[in-house]
Design a protein around this motif. Structure first.
Motif, PDB file in Angstrom:
ATOM      1  N   THR A 308       0.698  -1.099   0.447  1.00  8.38           N
ATOM      2  CA  THR A 308       0.060   0.247  -0.103  1.00  8.38           C
ATOM      3  C   THR A 308       0.556   1.446   0.131  1.00  8.38           C
ATOM      4  N   LYS A 309       1.663   1.223   0.867  1.00  7.43           N
ATOM      5  CA  LYS A 309       2.639   2.163   1.037  1.00  7.43           C
ATOM      6  C   LYS A 309       3.774   1.944   1.473  1.00  7.43           C
ATOM      7  N   THR A 310       5.118   2.788   1.346  1.00  8.13           N
ATOM      8  CA  THR A 310       5.865   2.861   2.034  1.00  8.13           C
ATOM      9  C   THR A 310       6.829   3.921   2.787  1.00  8.13           C
ATOM     10  N   ILE A 311       6.868   3.911   4.637  1.00  9.04           N
ATOM     11  CA  ILE A 311       7.125   4.498   4.788  1.00  9.04           C
ATOM     12  C   ILE A 311       8.732   5.147   5.808  1.00  9.04           C
ATOM     13  N   SER A 312       8.674   5.752   6.802  1.00  3.60           N
ATOM     14  CA  SER A 312      10.237   6.545   7.503  1.00  3.60           C
ATOM     15  C   SER A 312       9.394   4.810   8.509  1.00  3.60           C
ATOM     16  N   PHE A 313      10.945   5.294   9.206  1.00  7.47           N
ATOM     17  CA  PHE A 313      10.443   4.075  10.903  1.00  7.47           C
ATOM     18  C   PHE A 313      10.028   5.129  11.730  1.00  7.47           C
ATOM     19  N   GLU A 314      10.430   6.891  11.725  1.00  2.00           N
ATOM     20  CA  GLU A 314       9.926   7.607  12.237  1.00  2.00           C
ATOM     21  C   GLU A 314       8.454   7.158  11.912  1.00  2.00           C
ATOM     22  N   GLU A 315       7.771   6.939  11.107  1.00  2.49           N
ATOM     23  CA  GLU A 315       5.812   7.122  11.383  1.00  2.49           C
ATOM     24  C   GLU A 315       5.853   5.357  11.334  1.00  2.49           C
ATOM     25  N   ILE A 316       6.468   4.778  11.487  1.00  2.84           N
ATOM     26  CA  ILE A 316       5.597   3.585  12.200  1.00  2.84           C
ATOM     27  C   ILE A 316       4.458   3.132  13.742  1.00  2.84           C
ATOM     28  N   PRO A 317       4.985   4.117  14.790  1.00  2.00           N
ATOM     29  CA  PRO A 317       3.861   3.846  15.827  1.00  2.00           C
ATOM     30  C   PRO A 317       2.722   4.602  14.922  1.00  2.00           C
ATOM     31  N   ALA A 318       2.695   5.806  14.660  1.00  3.50           N
ATOM     32  CA  ALA A 318       1.308   6.263  13.642  1.00  3.50           C
ATOM     33  C   ALA A 318       0.515   5.325  12.975  1.00  3.50           C
ATOM     34  N   ILE A 319       1.118   4.816  11.964  1.00  6.74           N
ATOM     35  CA  ILE A 319       0.689   3.878  11.108  1.00  6.74           C
ATOM     36  C   ILE A 319       0.416   2.667  12.023  1.00  6.74           C
ATOM     37  N   VAL A 320       1.302   2.026  12.681  1.00  3.18           N
ATOM     38  CA  VAL A 320       0.714   1.462  13.537  1.00  3.18           C
ATOM     39  C   VAL A 320      -0.962   1.394  14.333  1.00  3.18           C
ATOM     40  N   HIS A 321      -0.790   2.589  14.717  1.00  2.00           N
ATOM     41  CA  HIS A 321      -2.048   2.829  15.114  1.00  2.00           C
ATOM     42  C   HIS A 321      -3.261   2.580  14.118  1.00  2.00           C
ATOM     43  N   ASP A 322      -3.182   3.436  13.299  1.00  2.69           N
ATOM     44  CA  ASP A 322      -3.931   3.824  12.213  1.00  2.69           C
ATOM     45  C   ASP A 322      -4.528   2.542  11.382  1.00  2.69           C
ATOM     46  N   ILE A 323      -3.854   2.175  11.102  1.00  4.80           N
ATOM     47  CA  ILE A 323      -3.992   0.581  10.649  1.00  4.80           C
ATOM     48  C   ILE A 323      -5.265  -0.388  11.930  1.00  4.80           C
ATOM     49  N   SER A 324      -4.534  -0.682  13.370  1.00  4.02           N
ATOM     50  CA  SER A 324      -5.214  -0.834  13.986  1.00  4.02           C
ATOM     51  C   SER A 324      -7.069   0.145  14.340  1.00  4.02           C
TER      52      SER A 324
END
Length: 338
Positions: A308-324
């Motif tokens: 779907t998308k490729t993100i930076s390391f620092e974006e992981i926490p926010a993306i994990v929450h949004d996926i949840s």
């Protein structure tokens, strides 16, 4: 070093932690890409029965060799590698039976032991696989989920020319369909989300069925000339899909269960006998990484179709929450580290 630190369910952050200590026969790897898997989301939500806290998550890992043990001849500093994250004991019955993927004492990175969402990780030498140059880092992180799909298909003994119904058009289902095509089989994707079925068609799948809008049994019967499918790969974990797999499969057919249901599922076991079905589970993968890497390198499986998308390391926490919160918005997200 920096790591994605899951202190407890719902508490995820980028943290500064100590670099892991070296161990004999292990390779030090600078992580370059890591995928976010459904198991990482379960860990974040606190719904995984296997994860303990605190935990560094992530098991879909690719990186660059930084340090090798004395005497290592095949791997060198600077080599590109992917990690097989299933650390097995080698002593229990499954291991002695060459089924290390279901080791009784299995430690999976990011689940039972700390994972790959960190700048560096040590990993056992025999579970590190060298990869050719030229493959994008975000594609290499897909090697592990591809092996899951391959193992599920291989457990079904799918053959050239056979029909394979695949229930669940998520990453594992889509990759399983592409792998089935490399065998010369004919996948039939079943999923209630039209957008995901469109992704399957774009990836080369000819037959797609929305079971909410169509009578899936009748459509499969028509496609297969009345026989039904020789194989069903259940990749959703959905209770209704698991039950339907028994209706989709032919008499004397095979069902491979790779999706994890949230609860026990009641099934008409009399049909197992009446149809004389072979029903198998598929957990992790076994001796599949070399072929997975080859399929990606030769573009025989289009892993980009699942990202779907490729993100930076620092974006992981926010993306994990949004996926949840919004799982339907994502197929597979890969993080790349500088």
């Amino acid at each position: 070093m920096k790591a994605i630190y899951l202190k407890e369910a719902g508490n995820i952050q980028v943290a500064d932690i100590n670099q892991p200590e070296s161990k004999a026969d292990q390779i030090l790897i600078r992580v370059k890409s890591v995928g976010i898997c459904g198991s990482d989301i379960s860990a974040y939500l606190g719904t995984s029965p296997l994860v303990t806290y605190p935990r560094i998550i992530g098991h879909e890992i690719a990186g660059e060799v930084v340090e090798v043990p004395a005497g290592e001849e095949l791997l060198a500093v600077g080599d590109r590698v992917v990690l097989e994250p299933y650390v097995y004991c080698g002593k229990c019955y499954p291991c002695r039976n060459k089924r290390t993927n279901c080791c009784e004492n299995l430690n999976v990175r990011g689940v039972h032991i700390d994972g790959g969402m960190a700048e560096y990780v040590y990993h056992p030498r025999h579970l590190v696989h060298k990869v050719p140059a030229g493959i994008p880092w975000n594609h290499l992180a897909m090697a592990e989920p591809l092996t899951i799909s391959m193992h599920a298909v291989n457990r079904s003994r799918l053959q050239q020319g056979e029909y394979a119904v695949i229930t669940g058009c998520g990453p594992i289902g889509l990759l399983a369909a592409q792998y089935a095509l490399t065998i010369g089989a004919k996948p039939i994707m079943v999923d209630p989300v039209d957008e995901r079925l469109a992704m399957a068609r774009k990836a080369g799948v000819e037959y797609t069925i929305n079971p909410v809008k169509e009578d899936a049994v009748e459509v499969i019967k028509e496609i297969t000339g009345g026989t039904m499918a020789e194989v069903v790969i259940e990749a959703s974990g959905n209770a209704a899909a698991i039950r339907s797999s028994i209706d989709y499969v032919a008499y004397s057919g095979r069902i491979s269960l790779v999706g994890y249901p949230k609860n026990e599922v009641a099934l008409p076991t009399a049909l197992f006998t009446k149809k004389e079905l072979d029903i198998v589970g598929a957990r992790n993968s076994f001796q599949a990484f070399a072929q997975s890497i080859r399929l990606i390198a030769e573009n025989k499986v289009d892993v980009a179709a699942v990202i779907t998308k490729t993100i930076s390391f620092e974006e992981i926490p926010a993306i994990v929450h949004d996926i949840s919160v919004n799982p339907g918005n994502y197929m597979k997200v890969i993080a790349e580290l500088e």
